[in-house]
Design an enzyme around this catalytic site. Structure first.
Site, PDB file in Angstrom:
ATOM      1  N   GLY A 197      -6.621   2.613   7.334  1.00  0.00           N
ATOM      2  CA  GLY A 197      -7.270   2.437   8.628  1.00  0.00           C
ATOM      3  C   GLY A 197      -8.769   2.483   8.448  1.00  0.00           C
ATOM      4  O   GLY A 197      -9.256   2.934   7.405  1.00  0.00           O
TER       5      GLY A 197
ATOM      6  N   CYS B 295      -4.202   5.188   1.369  1.00  0.00           N
ATOM      7  CA  CYS B 295      -5.615   5.094   1.723  1.00  0.00           C
ATOM      8  C   CYS B 295      -5.966   6.083   2.848  1.00  0.00           C
ATOM      9  O   CYS B 295      -5.915   7.282   2.630  1.00  0.00           O
ATOM     10  CB  CYS B 295      -5.951   3.637   2.073  1.00  0.00           C
ATOM     11  SG  CYS B 295      -7.711   3.353   2.079  1.00  0.00           S
ATOM     12  N   TYR B 296      -6.253   5.572   4.052  1.00  0.00           N
ATOM     13  CA  TYR B 296      -6.543   6.503   5.155  1.00  0.00           C
ATOM     14  C   TYR B 296      -5.392   7.484   5.345  1.00  0.00           C
ATOM     15  O   TYR B 296      -5.603   8.679   5.582  1.00  0.00           O
ATOM     16  CB  TYR B 296      -6.767   5.708   6.450  1.00  0.00           C
ATOM     17  CG  TYR B 296      -7.139   6.566   7.648  1.00  0.00           C
ATOM     18  CD1 TYR B 296      -8.445   6.973   7.852  1.00  0.00           C
ATOM     19  CD2 TYR B 296      -6.167   6.964   8.573  1.00  0.00           C
ATOM     20  CE1 TYR B 296      -8.791   7.766   8.943  1.00  0.00           C
ATOM     21  CE2 TYR B 296      -6.501   7.752   9.666  1.00  0.00           C
ATOM     22  CZ  TYR B 296      -7.811   8.144   9.853  1.00  0.00           C
ATOM     23  OH  TYR B 296      -8.149   8.919  10.933  1.00  0.00           O
TER      24      TYR B 296
ATOM     25  N   HIS C 125      -4.150   0.626  -2.558  1.00  0.00           N
ATOM     26  CA  HIS C 125      -3.190  -0.111  -1.711  1.00  0.00           C
ATOM     27  C   HIS C 125      -2.079  -0.740  -2.553  1.00  0.00           C
ATOM     28  O   HIS C 125      -2.235  -1.862  -3.046  1.00  0.00           O
ATOM     29  CB  HIS C 125      -3.916  -1.221  -0.938  1.00  0.00           C
ATOM     30  CG  HIS C 125      -4.819  -0.700   0.127  1.00  0.00           C
ATOM     31  ND1 HIS C 125      -4.375  -0.380   1.386  1.00  0.00           N
ATOM     32  CD2 HIS C 125      -6.133  -0.410   0.110  1.00  0.00           C
ATOM     33  CE1 HIS C 125      -5.381   0.069   2.111  1.00  0.00           C
ATOM     34  NE2 HIS C 125      -6.467   0.067   1.355  1.00  0.00           N
TER      35      HIS C 125
ATOM     36  N   GLU D  47       0.535  -2.059  -1.521  1.00  0.00           N
ATOM     37  CA  GLU D  47       1.148  -3.189  -0.800  1.00  0.00           C
ATOM     38  C   GLU D  47       0.453  -4.523  -1.076  1.00  0.00           C
ATOM     39  O   GLU D  47       0.991  -5.589  -0.800  1.00  0.00           O
ATOM     40  CB  GLU D  47       1.163  -2.906   0.712  1.00  0.00           C
ATOM     41  CG  GLU D  47      -0.192  -2.921   1.422  1.00  0.00           C
ATOM     42  CD  GLU D  47      -0.975  -1.620   1.315  1.00  0.00           C
ATOM     43  OE1 GLU D  47      -0.713  -0.836   0.383  1.00  0.00           O
ATOM     44  OE2 GLU D  47      -1.875  -1.394   2.143  1.00  0.00           O
TER      45      GLU D  47
ATOM     46  N   ASP E 155      11.866 -21.372  14.248  1.00  0.00           N
ATOM     47  CA  ASP E 155      12.321 -20.165  14.948  1.00  0.00           C
ATOM     48  C   ASP E 155      13.390 -20.476  15.999  1.00  0.00           C
ATOM     49  O   ASP E 155      14.438 -19.835  16.037  1.00  0.00           O
ATOM     50  CB  ASP E 155      11.134 -19.443  15.608  1.00  0.00           C
ATOM     51  CG  ASP E 155      10.064 -19.081  14.590  1.00  0.00           C
ATOM     52  OD1 ASP E 155      10.377 -19.067  13.378  1.00  0.00           O
ATOM     53  OD2 ASP E 155       8.912 -18.826  14.991  1.00  0.00           O
TER      54      ASP E 155
ATOM     55  N   LYS F  92       8.432 -14.286   9.103  1.00  0.00           N
ATOM     56  CA  LYS F  92       8.704 -15.726   9.002  1.00  0.00           C
ATOM     57  C   LYS F  92       9.564 -16.076   7.776  1.00  0.00           C
ATOM     58  O   LYS F  92      10.516 -16.852   7.882  1.00  0.00           O
ATOM     59  CB  LYS F  92       7.372 -16.487   8.922  1.00  0.00           C
ATOM     60  CG  LYS F  92       7.503 -17.973   9.100  1.00  0.00           C
ATOM     61  CD  LYS F  92       7.613 -18.314  10.558  1.00  0.00           C
ATOM     62  CE  LYS F  92       7.682 -19.790  10.817  1.00  0.00           C
ATOM     63  NZ  LYS F  92       7.677 -20.066  12.256  1.00  0.00           N
TER      64      LYS F  92
END
Ligand code: XMP
Length: 514
Positions: A55, A82-83, A169, A171, A227, A370
């Site tokens: 964040g 992180c944050y 991070h 991710e 979709d 997606k």
């Protein structure tokens, strides 16, 4: 189906969705919640693990996003990123302060590979750092498990309590072994079984929809996009002919597209459902006649679409359920999940259409990203060309014809676009380009054909590469391919004597011309 889930508590970091996606790549179901979510609700969900995201704030500042100490005392494993890592230390009595050296970018990190999180990770590897604060002192009970040249606490843990803090991070793909670390957390530490798979999602969703709908009637507005197509097929598998799909052909589709959608979903198609195609081309052209302003065109097309759909819905009468193809990023970006800024209030979320008489909405793809929707589509047996269709704007060719729209201009842009797509596919470039299409400039210019002077339209070719469609770069298409496309267009499409290639990125241009 979702009894086993990990939750991501979002503190406003830019990678919140990425964290959830990476967890799902480990075949563990994952949802994003704002840090403001009541702890009682978290307890009720009883997740197998909790991940606190990054964040933009400093956790020691007054009013900074926070969490209670109780979150770390639930007996549920927590991973702070992180944050989230700094907050964990701050709340549990460690010390966080402005770092003497700000770290940003790819950074070599050294690991204690005895840690459960860093099992099977190299002794040192490249990770993505982005922080101005750092953990100066860990909280009591924590051991340091990673460091960099400038950051003494790149990771820390209280293994006995299953609390893990990571400053970088994992991710982000720049963190070379990040996925392994996240997988170590969700599978190794949290003990998830990793059985969240698309086939079981599809199967379970179909069963749940069937139970929910019972004998009810279901209505779906089908656009032919990924979709709505996947949602329609899922409903069809669940309730068959209780489902009616209305496909509005507004005359602004690409060449043959209406027929292609009908071939898949209509009577000759593979699915058990009622398919209604409304050929409303003339209505749209009439409404658009003489209208030049892009936003006005968008509005007319949107409103007319609703009117046509409403008329069809009235013919069907009251229905019990309306299907919408909302997907998870729509939910998050509308500010309904997580903590990210409201980027756009997507038409699929929140604003329920009040022009159809229905009792309840069904959003079978609401939990999917997606790429997961595409996987579900393949699982459901949808043809690949439909599943991997590139985005096509709702107002269609209406915003690819600069200025006023006529049936003749639609014919020109459809034919030019079809040639362009065919040649891009022939050159094997179709899977590598983010979005590409032909547009009709409103410009006529002088040319020469045989011995005759011509005064015809110029077609513009657009091709861009992009990750998120928010920014884009013009794709570098080989000159010989462009040459072939232009000569075919001027030879085969009546009314065109010039072809231009758009080299502009976004910004400053947009992807579409209007
Ligand atoms: P722009 O032109 O804004 O396009 O760079 C970004 C992406 O959004 C699509 N787009 C639209 N989609 N209705 C839609 O459903 C619209 O009015 C619209 N305008 C742009 C565009 O195709 C690209 O993928």
């Amino acid at each position: 189906m979702k009894e086993e889930k990990v939750i991501v508590v979002d503190f406003g970091g830019q990678y919140n969705q990425l964290v959830a996606r990476r967890v799902r790549e480990c075949n563990v179901y994952c949802e994003i919640y704002s840090y403001k979510t009541d702890i009682e609700k978290i307890k009720e969900m009883n997740p197998k693990g909790i991940i606190l995201t990054g964040g933009p704030n400093s956790c020691y500042e007054e009013g900074a996003p926070s969490c209670t100490r109780e979150l770390f005392e639930l007996g549920i494993p927590v991973l702070g990123l992180c944050y989230g890592a700094q907050l964990m230390m701050h709340v549990l009595g460690g010390k966080v302060e402005k770092a003497p050296v700000r770290e940003y970018g790819k950074t070599e990190v050294h690991f204690d590979t005895a840690s459960k999180i860093f099992q099977n990770v190299s002794k040192s590897s490249v990770c993505w750092m982005s922080h101005t604060d750092y953990i100066a002192n860990v909280a009591s009970g924590f051991a340091i498990t990673a460091y960099t040249a400038d950051c003494p606490v790149a990771a820390a843990e209280n293994a006995a309590q299953n609390l893990y803090a990571i400053q970088f991070h994992p991710e982000v793909l720049h963190t070379v072994e990040g996925t392994k670390m996240l997988s170590n957390f969700v599978l190794g530490v949290c003990g998830c079984s990793g059985n969240w798979k698309m086939d079981s999602f599809v199967e379970n969703s179909i069963r749940e929809i069937r139970e929910k709908v019972g004998n009810g009637k279901v209505l779906c507005a089908l656009s032919g996009g990924v979709d709505s197509s996947v949602a329609a097929v899922m409903l069809s598998k669940a309730v068959g002919e209780q489902l009616t799909c209305v496909f509005v052909d507004h005359g602004l589709l690409r060449k043959n597209e209406g027929d292609e959608v009908e071939a898949v979903f209509g009577e000759e198609g593979n699915y058990d459902l009622n398919f209604i195609r409304v050929n409303a081309q003339e209505r749209f052209y009439e409404k658009l006649a003489g209208v030049e302003e892009p936003e006005r065109k968008r509005k007319i097309i949107g409103e007319e679409f609703i009117r046509v759909f409403e008329e069809e819905a009235k013919k069907i009468g009251a229905v019990d359920f309306l299907v919408q193809g909302t997907i998870y990023p729509d939910v998050v970006e509308s500010g309904l999940g997580g903590e990210s800024a409201v980027i756009k209030s997507h038409h699929n979320v929140g604003g329920l259409p009040d022009y159809v008489d229905f009792k309840e909405i069904i959003e079978p793809l609401r939990d999917l990203f997606k790429d997961e929707v595409r996987k579900a589509g393949l699982e459901l047996g949808l043809p690949e060309h439909l599943v991997y269709r590139q985005p096509f704007p709702g107002p269609g060719l209406g915003i690819r014809i600069i200025g006023d729209v006529t049936a003749e201009k639609v014919r020109i842009v459809q034919d030019a676009d079809a040639i362009y797509r065919e040649e891009i596919a022939n050159a094997g470039l179709d899977k590598g380009i983010g979005q590409y299409f032909a547009a009709l400039t409103n410009m006529k210019s002088v040319g020469v054909m045989g011995d005759e002077r011509t005064y015809d339209y110029a077609i513009a070719l657009r091709a861009v590469n992009t990750v998120d469609f928010m920014t884009a770069e013009a794709a570098q298409i080989p000159w010989d391919v462009l040459g072939k496309v232009s000569s075919r267009i001027v030879n085969e499409v009546k009314g065109v004597n010039r072809v231009l290639y758009d080299c502009t990125g976004k910004p400053p241009a947009t992807i579409e011309f209007e």
